[in-house]
Scaffold this motif. Structure first.
Motif, PDB file in Angstrom:
ATOM      1  N   SER A   1       5.363  -8.965   5.196  1.00 43.83           N
ATOM      2  CA  SER A   1       6.122 -10.062   5.634  1.00 43.83           C
ATOM      3  C   SER A   1       7.550 -10.056   4.904  1.00 43.83           C
ATOM      4  O   SER A   1       7.701  -8.617   4.172  1.00 43.83           O
ATOM      5  CB  SER A   1       5.571 -11.131   5.268  1.00 43.83           C
ATOM      6  N   THR A   2       7.978 -10.808   4.996  1.00 48.31           N
ATOM      7  CA  THR A   2       9.730 -10.850   4.261  1.00 48.31           C
ATOM      8  C   THR A   2       9.451 -10.519   2.718  1.00 48.31           C
ATOM      9  O   THR A   2      10.130 -10.081   1.845  1.00 48.31           O
ATOM     10  CB  THR A   2      10.200 -12.173   4.750  1.00 48.31           C
ATOM     11  N   GLU A   3       8.313 -10.747   2.004  1.00 44.52           N
ATOM     12  CA  GLU A   3       7.510 -10.446   0.835  1.00 44.52           C
ATOM     13  C   GLU A   3       7.174  -9.573   0.444  1.00 44.52           C
ATOM     14  O   GLU A   3       6.933  -9.906  -0.727  1.00 44.52           O
ATOM     15  CB  GLU A   3       7.090 -12.248   0.462  1.00 44.52           C
ATOM     16  N   VAL A   4       6.570  -9.057   1.623  1.00 44.07           N
ATOM     17  CA  VAL A   4       5.479  -7.756   0.756  1.00 44.07           C
ATOM     18  C   VAL A   4       5.735  -6.833   1.756  1.00 44.07           C
ATOM     19  O   VAL A   4       5.776  -6.706   2.730  1.00 44.07           O
ATOM     20  CB  VAL A   4       3.968  -8.165   1.515  1.00 44.07           C
ATOM     21  N   THR A   5       5.505  -5.371   0.976  1.00 47.24           N
ATOM     22  CA  THR A   5       5.739  -4.060   1.346  1.00 47.24           C
ATOM     23  C   THR A   5       4.643  -3.093   0.664  1.00 47.24           C
ATOM     24  O   THR A   5       4.488  -3.471  -0.054  1.00 47.24           O
ATOM     25  CB  THR A   5       6.355  -3.953   1.362  1.00 47.24           C
ATOM     26  N   SER A   6       4.033  -2.294   1.685  1.00 46.96           N
ATOM     27  CA  SER A   6       2.917  -1.374   0.849  1.00 46.96           C
ATOM     28  C   SER A   6       2.522  -0.201   1.112  1.00 46.96           C
ATOM     29  O   SER A   6       3.213   0.356   2.501  1.00 46.96           O
ATOM     30  CB  SER A   6       1.451  -1.938   1.345  1.00 46.96           C
ATOM     31  N   ILE A   7       1.893   0.652   0.750  1.00 47.82           N
ATOM     32  CA  ILE A   7       1.591   2.299   0.359  1.00 47.82           C
ATOM     33  C   ILE A   7       0.503   1.613   0.551  1.00 47.82           C
ATOM     34  O   ILE A   7      -0.578   1.562   0.327  1.00 47.82           O
ATOM     35  CB  ILE A   7       1.972   2.706  -0.517  1.00 47.82           C
ATOM     36  N   ASP A   8       0.060   2.307   2.504  1.00 48.16           N
ATOM     37  CA  ASP A   8      -1.512   1.919   2.687  1.00 48.16           C
ATOM     38  C   ASP A   8      -2.297   3.307   1.859  1.00 48.16           C
ATOM     39  O   ASP A   8      -1.292   4.075   2.111  1.00 48.16           O
ATOM     40  CB  ASP A   8      -1.600   1.978   4.146  1.00 48.16           C
TER      41      ASP A   8
ATOM     42  N   THR B   1      13.666   1.739  -0.036  1.00 45.53           N
ATOM     43  CA  THR B   1      14.758   2.403  -0.035  1.00 45.53           C
ATOM     44  C   THR B   1      14.496   3.660  -1.765  1.00 45.53           C
ATOM     45  O   THR B   1      14.418   4.773  -0.696  1.00 45.53           O
ATOM     46  CB  THR B   1      15.927   2.134  -0.727  1.00 45.53           C
ATOM     47  N   HIS B   2      13.964   3.251  -1.990  1.00 49.69           N
ATOM     48  CA  HIS B   2      13.554   4.634  -3.184  1.00 49.69           C
ATOM     49  C   HIS B   2      12.617   5.314  -2.523  1.00 49.69           C
ATOM     50  O   HIS B   2      12.163   6.141  -3.049  1.00 49.69           O
ATOM     51  CB  HIS B   2      12.503   3.507  -4.934  1.00 49.69           C
ATOM     52  N   LEU B   3      10.929   4.297  -2.365  1.00 43.82           N
ATOM     53  CA  LEU B   3      10.076   4.613  -1.282  1.00 43.82           C
ATOM     54  C   LEU B   3      10.362   5.967  -0.245  1.00 43.82           C
ATOM     55  O   LEU B   3       9.548   7.188  -0.149  1.00 43.82           O
ATOM     56  CB  LEU B   3       8.336   4.316  -1.092  1.00 43.82           C
ATOM     57  N   ALA B   4      11.625   5.558   0.645  1.00 41.97           N
ATOM     58  CA  ALA B   4      11.453   6.385   1.651  1.00 41.97           C
ATOM     59  C   ALA B   4      12.194   7.284   0.571  1.00 41.97           C
ATOM     60  O   ALA B   4      11.759   8.273   1.343  1.00 41.97           O
ATOM     61  CB  ALA B   4      12.848   5.362   2.499  1.00 41.97           C
TER      62      ALA B   4
ATOM     63  N   ARG C   1       6.797  11.127  -8.403  1.00 40.34           N
ATOM     64  CA  ARG C   1       7.771  10.869  -7.451  1.00 40.34           C
ATOM     65  C   ARG C   1       7.657   9.505  -6.960  1.00 40.34           C
ATOM     66  O   ARG C   1       9.079   8.799  -7.543  1.00 40.34           O
ATOM     67  CB  ARG C   1       6.781  11.873  -6.352  1.00 40.34           C
ATOM     68  N   VAL C   2       6.196   8.646  -7.384  1.00 38.44           N
ATOM     69  CA  VAL C   2       6.806   7.109  -6.664  1.00 38.44           C
ATOM     70  C   VAL C   2       6.742   6.083  -7.872  1.00 38.44           C
ATOM     71  O   VAL C   2       7.924   5.672  -7.586  1.00 38.44           O
ATOM     72  CB  VAL C   2       5.653   7.060  -5.867  1.00 38.44           C
ATOM     73  N   PHE C   3       6.337   6.571  -8.808  1.00 36.50           N
ATOM     74  CA  PHE C   3       6.339   5.587  -9.529  1.00 36.50           C
ATOM     75  C   PHE C   3       7.290   5.939 -10.294  1.00 36.50           C
ATOM     76  O   PHE C   3       8.297   5.178 -11.982  1.00 36.50           O
ATOM     77  CB  PHE C   3       5.293   5.438 -10.807  1.00 36.50           C
ATOM     78  N   ALA C   4       8.069   7.376 -11.234  1.00 32.85           N
ATOM     79  CA  ALA C   4       9.245   7.524 -11.626  1.00 32.85           C
ATOM     80  C   ALA C   4       8.355   7.448 -13.076  1.00 32.85           C
ATOM     81  O   ALA C   4       9.470   6.792 -13.672  1.00 32.85           O
ATOM     82  CB  ALA C   4      10.685   6.405 -11.723  1.00 32.85           C
ATOM     83  N   ARG C   5       8.321   7.652 -13.823  1.00 30.56           N
ATOM     84  CA  ARG C   5       6.847   7.501 -15.176  1.00 30.56           C
ATOM     85  C   ARG C   5       6.359   8.777 -15.292  1.00 30.56           C
ATOM     86  O   ARG C   5       5.617   9.487 -14.481  1.00 30.56           O
ATOM     87  CB  ARG C   5       6.031   6.365 -15.437  1.00 30.56           C
ATOM     88  N   PRO C   6       6.604   9.289 -16.170  1.00 33.55           N
ATOM     89  CA  PRO C   6       5.981  10.215 -17.077  1.00 33.55           C
ATOM     90  C   PRO C   6       3.812  10.106 -17.045  1.00 33.55           C
ATOM     91  O   PRO C   6       3.760   9.232 -16.930  1.00 33.55           O
ATOM     92  CB  PRO C   6       6.533  11.056 -17.950  1.00 33.55           C
ATOM     93  N   ALA C   7       3.621  11.277 -16.376  1.00 29.32           N
ATOM     94  CA  ALA C   7       2.069  11.369 -16.850  1.00 29.32           C
ATOM     95  C   ALA C   7       2.093  12.255 -18.534  1.00 29.32           C
ATOM     96  O   ALA C   7       2.306  12.969 -18.616  1.00 29.32           O
ATOM     97  CB  ALA C   7       1.502  12.559 -15.477  1.00 29.32           C
ATOM     98  N   PHE C   8       0.616  11.743 -18.380  1.00 28.24           N
ATOM     99  CA  PHE C   8       0.307  11.941 -19.671  1.00 28.24           C
ATOM    100  C   PHE C   8      -1.310  12.805 -19.605  1.00 28.24           C
ATOM    101  O   PHE C   8      -2.084  11.700 -19.203  1.00 28.24           O
ATOM    102  CB  PHE C   8       0.685  11.413 -20.888  1.00 28.24           C
TER     103      PHE C   8
END
Length: 309
Positions: A285-292, A272-275, A23-30
């Protein structure tokens, strides 16, 4: 060292983690068992204990310790009772035997997949197959469990097709995928907390052949950071200030794998995607966001628009 093999995240429930990463990275798992030709592997080697993601240029593994110590690995205890979070980081090497010899020369002890001490008389032959060499540094002497692996040539075409395209001779880091909701440009760096930067350099520079590329203050962590390039990756070793929140993570003397920073094209699009994915973020900051770590199985994911070094 040729490249980072993969970071390893330990989780209690593989399916919950698989759904979150998809869901977060929109990539398939294998699954691990789909990454190598089973005809070339020991049939007693455990299956269905992990899954992999390839995130732009990052080969990433999620592993369930309870499912790992079975079959040919029954009885090994290196992940026993670990909380959810990072439990290791691996590196490809052209010569695993020589690598562990160099670690020994620098006072770093290591063990194989069954927990046996690696020596010149006991090279790190994997229970997977005799031409796969895998070993791990002991955290007590290295600060953390660093994995070094050499995959035999007969496995590489299959593995590069199924798991890690960076092993293909013609691979280059791709441009931003217009269909990627995170707009990832590249993996920027991996962050470790440490109380012993000299030990970290002994492993990454003196033994593994990495190179220090800079130092700078990390105000987010209240730490002084040294950046080391090794293979295709950059690793940050951050020494927290005394009494800072991060200092508690290394009070035991062992290093702590805090998280991974990904360079992206657009911070707002990431948020926006993560929300929409139902994942909370924190704008640093203006240049950094994180998932804690509390929202990501015990590790931090940072999304940045500019690399620190």
């Amino acid at each position: 060292m040729t490249a980072m093999y993969h970071p390893t995240l330990g989780v209690h429930d593989l399916e919950v983690a698989r759904e979150w990463f998809t869901r977060v990275f929109a990539r398939p798992a294998f699954r691990w068992e789909d990454t190598l030709d089973p005809k070339l592997l020991d049939p007693d080697y455990p299956r269905n204990y992990s899954f992999f993601f390839f995130i732009h240029d990052l080969h990433y593994v999620v592993l369930c310790p309870q499912l790992h110590a079975t079959g040919a690995l029954r009885g090994q205890t290196r992940y026993q009772d670990v909380p959810e979070g990072m439990i290791g980081v691996g590196w490809y090497t052209d010569d695993a035997v020589g690598m562990f010899d160099r670690l020994t020369e620098h006072g770093i002890t290591s063990h194989d997949q069954k927990g046996r001490r690696i020596t010149s008389e006991n090279p790190p032959v994997s229970p997977m197959a005799p031409d796969i060499h895998v070993g791990f540094t002991d955290p007590e002497t290295a600060g953390y469990r660093h994995e070094f692996v050499r995959i035999g040539d007969r496995h590489l075409e299959y593995y590069s097709r199924q798991a890690d395209p960076r092993l293909r001779p013609d691979w280059v880091r791709p441009p931003v995928d217009p269909n990627d909701p995170l707009r990832i440009e590249r993996t920027s760096h991996h962050t470790f907390l440490t109380a012993d930067p000299e030990r970290a350099e002994r492993v990454y520079v003196d033994a593994a052949g990495g190179r220090v590329i800079g130092q700078r203050r990390n105000e987010e962590l209240q730490a002084l950071s040294t950046f080391i390039t090794l293979g295709d990756s950059v690793v940050e070793f951050a020494v927290p200030d005394p009494k800072s929140p991060a200092a508690a993570r290394v009070s035991s003397g062992l290093d702590y794998y805090h998280g991974i920073s990904l360079q992206v094209a657009d911070i707002e699009q990431v948020e926006t995607h993560l929300a929409h994915a139902g994942v909370p973020t924190r704008r640093l900051s203006t240049e950094v966001t994180s998932i804690d770590p509390e929202a990501a199985f015990g590790m931090q994911w940072r999304f940045i628009t500019r690399r620190p070094i």
